[in-house]
Write an enzyme that holds these catalytic residues in place. Structure first.
Site, short mmCIF file in Angstrom:
data_model
loop_
_atom_site.label_atom_id
_atom_site.label_comp_id
_atom_site.label_asym_id
_atom_site.label_seq_id
_atom_site.Cartn_x
_atom_site.Cartn_y
_atom_site.Cartn_z
N TYR A 421 -19.58 21.62 7.62
CA TYR A 421 -20.01 22.58 8.64
C TYR A 421 -20.62 23.81 7.98
O TYR A 421 -20.03 24.41 7.08
CB TYR A 421 -18.81 23.02 9.48
CG TYR A 421 -18.22 21.94 10.35
CD1 TYR A 421 -18.51 21.89 11.71
CD2 TYR A 421 -17.39 20.97 9.81
CE1 TYR A 421 -17.97 20.90 12.52
CE2 TYR A 421 -16.84 19.97 10.62
CZ TYR A 421 -17.13 19.94 11.97
OH TYR A 421 -16.60 18.96 12.76
N THR A 451 -10.18 7.59 11.42
CA THR A 451 -9.80 7.35 12.81
C THR A 451 -9.83 5.86 13.08
O THR A 451 -10.77 5.18 12.67
CB THR A 451 -10.76 8.08 13.76
OG1 THR A 451 -10.96 9.41 13.32
CG2 THR A 451 -10.21 8.10 15.17
N ASN A 492 -6.18 25.17 11.69
CA ASN A 492 -6.43 24.28 12.81
C ASN A 492 -6.79 22.87 12.37
O ASN A 492 -7.04 21.99 13.22
CB ASN A 492 -7.53 24.84 13.72
CG ASN A 492 -7.00 25.87 14.69
OD1 ASN A 492 -5.81 26.17 14.70
ND2 ASN A 492 -7.88 26.42 15.51
N TYR A 493 -6.83 22.63 11.05
CA TYR A 493 -6.86 21.27 10.50
C TYR A 493 -5.51 21.03 9.81
O TYR A 493 -5.44 20.86 8.59
CB TYR A 493 -7.98 21.11 9.47
CG TYR A 493 -9.38 21.29 9.97
CD1 TYR A 493 -9.71 21.20 11.33
CD2 TYR A 493 -10.42 21.55 9.07
CE1 TYR A 493 -11.01 21.36 11.77
CE2 TYR A 493 -11.72 21.71 9.51
CZ TYR A 493 -12.02 21.61 10.85
OH TYR A 493 -13.31 21.77 11.27
#
Length: 545
Positions: A421, A451, A492-493
């Site tokens: 990012y 995932t 947040n990760y």
């Protein structure tokens, strides 16, 4: 089929969602759902009209399964004794007091997008569900915009933009809840221009539990003379589940003056110009892949200062595993910016320079709100996941680029990705102690993920992501320690492996990776406002001592 990475979830499902309703041009490179409207202005701590009473859902209630299975990560499914669905701050106080009286460990859920199993921990006996607290309104008494934690980012963007023409620099996924996102110092497409969302947090209302075990409401602001200011500071990046339960946020940009709401937060762009650039794995040699990675890093090293012409540009480079068929660079910029198209063309050319490979480029322009709400989230059934993160102060080294290529290009059935990012810009103009968000000197934020669908594939997927992460950061004990090249990782990760000495051999504790030098200050806030350690999980701020 390919694991639904952030692009596939939010755009590739399809590119039609990203470019639908616009003219799409695919070339070779030569050189929302209806959201809840804003409610009328409400009195501080109050509500407009009658509210639903506190709802208490136990295991035999037909609503129970809906409430306990709405978490993001299918690897974790809790079985609490009770779920409290709350509608007001007073109901949160009531729910906490009931849980405390029953001796039940408490967890809080707003949007449900936590990557780890903090809410679904088997030790949690009472879940307080914030999803019905979703008001967004202007509070003239505080000259700030009030947002309740159950509101989604999409609902917040819609209300702020349609009623006042403003926005907050928060995340890309409209279904994410405001609650946990802000607590971690969330970021998004406008962060290089406007900073992280916590940089615009003026005040919080929090339900805390005192030393006697009783819950109460507290409002804390950024005002220098506020005796509760440190509680506000802890909520500007200290992470969720640490100090209490946020029942309301108030947003106002520091230094904003006057009483006109349209001047108190950043203006939203009028349109979003987007380029989606793809390179097929079949065309990528190791040399070409490495050149792309080097070019991408060098560009960010030269274009991440505050005030850069690229301040409103946001990009995500999805380095997908070979099974996906391609790697993908998703770029957007303020479409109203003079020369916006040329800026994106130059960026794509810089990233691709010297590769000998011509990627496909899709171009689109949409009104800002439509583009923002179009990034809908859908796991497509791939709801078992593991994530890791990092901040890069400098580009990848040659050894790290080689590691990326070896793992991502392998003929494997693991569907993984390393997402890069764009970062920096205005984010890096804020001192690292001004908020609890300490990482203020990075140019790229990294999110790694695997995932999958089938629980039988847990071991293979966990092994893949753990090995690539450990090898990339092999010279620093398998983790991105704060040094001259990396700056830790993002709360947040969350990644419980960082506590495990099998995967973190750096000698640097997990809390330094997340909070750097801010952790002792967070511990002091913890001691004052949560002296009984009521709010805790595997990566929560520990009481001092």
């Amino acid at each position: 089929m390919f694991v639904l990475n952030e692009f596939t979830r939010r755009g590739f499902l399809g590119t039609a969602a990203a470019v639908g309703g616009t003219t799409v041009v695919t070339t070779a490179l030569g050189g929302a759902p209806a959201a809840q409207a804003a409610v009328p202005e409400a009195a501080d701590g109050g509500a407009c009209g009658a509210r639903t009473a506190l709802v208490k859902v136990d295991r035999v209630d037909r609503r129970y399964q809906d409430l306990v299975t709405r978490g993001f990560n299918g690897r974790f499914r809790g079985r609490p004794d009770v779920v409290y669905v709350v509608h007001t701050a007073d109901q949160v106080v009531d729910a906490v007091n009931q849980a405390m009286a029953a001796g039940q460990r408490i967890a809080v859920r707003s949007g449900g997008h936590c990557f780890e199993g903090f809410v679904d921990d088997p030790a949690v006996r009472a879940v307080i569900d914030m999803s019905q607290m979703r008001q967004v309104f202007y509070d003239s008494g505080k000259r700030a915009f009030a947002v309740e934690p159950g509101a989604t980012l999409g609902e917040t963007y819609r209300a702020l933009y349609l009623d006042w023409g403003v926005t907050i620099p928060a995340g890309v996924c409209p279904q994410v809840g405001v609650g946990g996102h802000v607590l971690g110092g969330g970021y998004g497409p406008l962060s290089r221009r406007d900073g992280v969302v916590a940089d615009h947090l003026y005040a919080v209302e929090v339900v805390v539990v005192d030393a006697s075990g009783r819950a109460r409401k507290v409002v804390a602001t950024s005002a220098a003379d506020d005796p509760n200011r440190e509680l506000w500071w802890a909520h500007t990046g200290g992470g969720g589940g640490n100090f209490g339960i946020v029942t309301r946020y108030w947003f106002r940009t520091p230094g904003a003056t006057g009483t006109d709401p349209s001047q108190l937060l950043p203006k939203a762009p009028t349109s979003t110009l987007r380029h989606i650039v793809t390179w097929d794995w079949s065309a990528l040699t190791e040399e070409a892949f490495t050149r792309i990675i080097d070019n991408h890093g060098a560009w960010h090293q030269s274009n991440s200062a505050a005030g850069t012409p690229y301040a409103s540009m946001h990009s995500v480079f999805y380095l997908n595993s070979r099974a996906a068929g391609q790697i993908l660079l998703d770029i957007q910029i303020d479409g109203g910016l003079d020369g916006a198209e040329a800026l994106l063309n130059d960026f794509v050319a810089a990233v691709n320079e010297g590769t000998g490979v011509e990627p496909a480029v899709q171009r689109s322009t949409e009104p800002w709100l439509r583009a923002t709400l179009a990034n809908k989230f859908d796991t497509g059934g791939f709801d078992r996941t593991k994530s890791k993160g990092a901040y890069l102060r400098k580009p990848w080294t040659a050894a790290q680029a080689a590691t990326l290529y070896r793992h991502l290009s392998a003929d494997s059935q693991v569907w993984g990705e390393v997402s890069l990012y764009s970062y920096g810009g205005k984010v890096n103009s804020v001192p690292e102690t001004a908020t609890a968000t300490a990482q203020r000197d990075s140019i790229i934020k990294v999110w790694m993920s695997a995932t999958w669908m089938d629980p039988a594939h847990d071991d293979a997927n966990l092994a893949w992501i753990r090995e690539i992460y450990r090898e990339i950061f092999a010279t620093t004990g398998g983790v991105p320690v704060p040094d001259d090249r990396t700056e830790g990782t993002f709360i947040n990760y969350p990644d419980v492996d960082l506590v495990d000495e099998r995967w973190n051999t750096s000698g640097v504790p997990w809390y330094t990776l997340y909070y750097k030098g801010n952790y002792p200050r967070l511990q002091k806030v913890k001691a004052r406002w949560d002296p009984r350690d009521v709010f805790r999980h595997a990566l929560s701020v520990r009481p001092p001592g």
